[in-house]
Design a protein around this motif. Structure first.
Motif, PDB file in Angstrom:
ATOM      1  N   TRP A  47     -10.164   4.215   6.528  1.00 38.15           N
ATOM      2  CA  TRP A  47     -10.803   5.096   7.506  1.00 38.15           C
ATOM      3  C   TRP A  47     -10.215   6.501   7.431  1.00 38.15           C
ATOM      4  O   TRP A  47     -10.942   7.488   7.313  1.00 38.15           O
ATOM      5  N   ILE A  48      -8.914   6.602   7.470  1.00 39.00           N
ATOM      6  CA  ILE A  48      -8.261   7.912   7.425  1.00 39.00           C
ATOM      7  C   ILE A  48      -8.552   8.614   6.099  1.00 39.00           C
ATOM      8  O   ILE A  48      -8.844   9.811   6.063  1.00 39.00           O
ATOM      9  N   THR A  49      -8.488   7.861   5.012  1.00 41.92           N
ATOM     10  CA  THR A  49      -8.747   8.441   3.689  1.00 41.92           C
ATOM     11  C   THR A  49     -10.172   8.959   3.579  1.00 41.92           C
ATOM     12  O   THR A  49     -10.408  10.077   3.099  1.00 41.92           O
ATOM     13  N   LEU A  50     -11.134   8.178   4.029  1.00 44.03           N
ATOM     14  CA  LEU A  50     -12.535   8.600   3.976  1.00 44.03           C
ATOM     15  C   LEU A  50     -12.765   9.815   4.874  1.00 44.03           C
ATOM     16  O   LEU A  50     -13.453  10.763   4.483  1.00 44.03           O
ATOM     17  N   PHE A  51     -12.179   9.812   6.053  1.00 44.95           N
ATOM     18  CA  PHE A  51     -12.302  10.938   6.977  1.00 44.95           C
ATOM     19  C   PHE A  51     -11.801  12.220   6.320  1.00 44.95           C
ATOM     20  O   PHE A  51     -12.479  13.251   6.332  1.00 44.95           O
ATOM     21  N   ILE A  52     -10.636  12.166   5.717  1.00 46.59           N
ATOM     22  CA  ILE A  52     -10.045  13.351   5.095  1.00 46.59           C
ATOM     23  C   ILE A  52     -10.844  13.786   3.867  1.00 46.59           C
ATOM     24  O   ILE A  52     -11.075  14.976   3.660  1.00 46.59           O
ATOM     25  N   ALA A  53     -11.288  12.826   3.060  1.00 48.28           N
ATOM     26  CA  ALA A  53     -12.049  13.171   1.854  1.00 48.28           C
ATOM     27  C   ALA A  53     -13.347  13.894   2.209  1.00 48.28           C
ATOM     28  O   ALA A  53     -13.689  14.912   1.603  1.00 48.28           O
ATOM     29  N   MET A  90       0.857  -1.178   0.000  1.00 48.77           N
ATOM     30  CA  MET A  90       0.000   0.000   0.000  1.00 48.77           C
ATOM     31  C   MET A  90       0.897   1.233   0.000  1.00 48.77           C
ATOM     32  O   MET A  90       1.732   1.373   0.864  1.00 48.77           O
ATOM     33  N   ARG A  91       0.684   2.074  -0.986  1.00 44.25           N
ATOM     34  CA  ARG A  91       1.511   3.264  -1.128  1.00 44.25           C
ATOM     35  C   ARG A  91       0.656   4.509  -0.905  1.00 44.25           C
ATOM     36  O   ARG A  91      -0.562   4.481  -1.047  1.00 44.25           O
ATOM     37  N   ILE A  92       1.332   5.599  -0.597  1.00 46.74           N
ATOM     38  CA  ILE A  92       0.631   6.845  -0.312  1.00 46.74           C
ATOM     39  C   ILE A  92      -0.148   7.330  -1.523  1.00 46.74           C
ATOM     40  O   ILE A  92      -1.235   7.891  -1.384  1.00 46.74           O
ATOM     41  N   TYR A  93       0.377   7.104  -2.727  1.00 44.46           N
ATOM     42  CA  TYR A  93      -0.352   7.559  -3.912  1.00 44.46           C
ATOM     43  C   TYR A  93      -1.671   6.808  -4.073  1.00 44.46           C
ATOM     44  O   TYR A  93      -2.628   7.343  -4.632  1.00 44.46           O
ATOM     45  N   GLU A  94      -1.753   5.568  -3.576  1.00 43.50           N
ATOM     46  CA  GLU A  94      -3.026   4.832  -3.627  1.00 43.50           C
ATOM     47  C   GLU A  94      -4.062   5.501  -2.730  1.00 43.50           C
ATOM     48  O   GLU A  94      -5.241   5.593  -3.088  1.00 43.50           O
ATOM     49  N   LEU A  95      -3.616   5.971  -1.565  1.00 45.64           N
ATOM     50  CA  LEU A  95      -4.532   6.646  -0.641  1.00 45.64           C
ATOM     51  C   LEU A  95      -4.978   7.991  -1.197  1.00 45.64           C
ATOM     52  O   LEU A  95      -6.142   8.367  -1.073  1.00 45.64           O
ATOM     53  N   ILE A  96      -4.058   8.704  -1.823  1.00 42.26           N
ATOM     54  CA  ILE A  96      -4.419   9.993  -2.426  1.00 42.26           C
ATOM     55  C   ILE A  96      -5.397   9.774  -3.577  1.00 42.26           C
ATOM     56  O   ILE A  96      -6.394  10.490  -3.701  1.00 42.26           O
ATOM     57  N   ARG A  97      -5.142   8.768  -4.416  1.00 37.90           N
ATOM     58  CA  ARG A  97      -6.051   8.449  -5.514  1.00 37.90           C
ATOM     59  C   ARG A  97      -7.426   8.064  -4.989  1.00 37.90           C
ATOM     60  O   ARG A  97      -8.452   8.505  -5.519  1.00 37.90           O
ATOM     61  N   LEU A  98      -7.454   7.268  -3.908  1.00 38.48           N
ATOM     62  CA  LEU A  98      -8.726   6.871  -3.317  1.00 38.48           C
ATOM     63  C   LEU A  98      -9.500   8.089  -2.813  1.00 38.48           C
ATOM     64  O   LEU A  98     -10.704   8.217  -3.051  1.00 38.48           O
ATOM     65  N   LEU A 128      -9.225  11.190  -3.852  1.00 37.92           N
ATOM     66  CA  LEU A 128      -9.667  11.964  -5.013  1.00 37.92           C
ATOM     67  C   LEU A 128     -10.850  11.301  -5.711  1.00 37.92           C
ATOM     68  O   LEU A 128     -11.759  11.989  -6.187  1.00 37.92           O
ATOM     69  N   GLU A 129     -10.857   9.972  -5.764  1.00 38.36           N
ATOM     70  CA  GLU A 129     -12.001   9.273  -6.363  1.00 38.36           C
ATOM     71  C   GLU A 129     -13.254   9.501  -5.540  1.00 38.36           C
ATOM     72  O   GLU A 129     -14.335   9.709  -6.093  1.00 38.36           O
ATOM     73  N   ILE A 130     -13.130   9.466  -4.231  1.00 38.25           N
ATOM     74  CA  ILE A 130     -14.291   9.708  -3.372  1.00 38.25           C
ATOM     75  C   ILE A 130     -14.811  11.124  -3.580  1.00 38.25           C
ATOM     76  O   ILE A 130     -16.016  11.356  -3.648  1.00 38.25           O
ATOM     77  N   MET A 131     -13.898  12.069  -3.719  1.00 34.49           N
ATOM     78  CA  MET A 131     -14.304  13.465  -3.853  1.00 34.49           C
ATOM     79  C   MET A 131     -14.871  13.799  -5.229  1.00 34.49           C
ATOM     80  O   MET A 131     -15.812  14.569  -5.328  1.00 34.49           O
ATOM     81  N   PHE A 132     -14.312  13.236  -6.302  1.00 35.32           N
ATOM     82  CA  PHE A 132     -14.644  13.728  -7.637  1.00 35.32           C
ATOM     83  C   PHE A 132     -15.307  12.722  -8.570  1.00 35.32           C
ATOM     84  O   PHE A 132     -15.666  13.097  -9.679  1.00 35.32           O
ATOM     85  N   THR A 133     -15.456  11.484  -8.183  1.00 34.39           N
ATOM     86  CA  THR A 133     -16.063  10.494  -9.064  1.00 34.39           C
ATOM     87  C   THR A 133     -17.545  10.371  -8.753  1.00 34.39           C
ATOM     88  O   THR A 133     -17.918  10.233  -7.587  1.00 34.39           O
ATOM     89  N   PRO A 134     -18.398  10.391  -9.763  1.00 31.80           N
ATOM     90  CA  PRO A 134     -19.838  10.301  -9.508  1.00 31.80           C
ATOM     91  C   PRO A 134     -20.321   8.886  -9.168  1.00 31.80           C
ATOM     92  O   PRO A 134     -21.503   8.652  -9.054  1.00 31.80           O
TER      93      PRO A 134
END
Length: 131
Positions: A46-52, A1-9, A11-17
């Motif tokens: 959890w952290i990714t969803l919280f931040i998104a 698991m890399r940091i770019y995967e979390l950032i992509r996740l 961004l997908e939560i924020m901008f993907t319909p």
């Protein structure tokens, strides 16, 4: 698991319909196929969803500061909405995680209506951990 995967996740939560459920389950499936520790998967998602979703709240707070919107927000019915949000907002935010279609808008609304930051962070923290 890399940091770019979390950032992509995030961004997908924020901008993907597409529904967040589909996005999260797809990512969890990818991580499971890589045999990543389930606790690490849970903490990362959890952290990714919280931040998104926190970003939606912050965008709402930003737009509240725009002069035109600030003038529009002085309406009587919006002040009633602020009072309702103060009273039931923490529960509304937590329940919205489990109701498709309102998960994103409730965070914008909470930001625009100046919901308490402490209450918001606590509600988002608890609900995202259960989600």
């Amino acid at each position: 698991m890399r940091i770019y995967e979390l950032i992509r996740l995030a961004l997908e939560i924020m901008f993907t319909p597409i529904s967040d459920d589909v996005i999260m389950l797809t990512q969890v499936g990818i991580w499971a196929s890589k045999r990543i520790n389930p606790y690490m998967v849970w903490m990362s998602s959890w952290i990714t969803l919280f931040i998104a979703l926190l970003s939606f709240f912050l965008v709402g707070r930003f737009f509240r500061q725009v002069p035109l919107i600030e003038k529009w927000m002085a309406k009587k019915w919006l002040q009633k909405a602020e009072k309702l949000l103060d009273r039931f907002g923490d529960w509304a935010i937590m329940l919205a995680f489990f109701v498709p279609g309102v998960r994103h808008p409730i965070h914008y609304i909470a930001g625009i209506l100046k919901f308490s930051l402490k209450k918001y962070l606590l509600a988002n923290f608890l609900a995202s951990s259960l989600y």
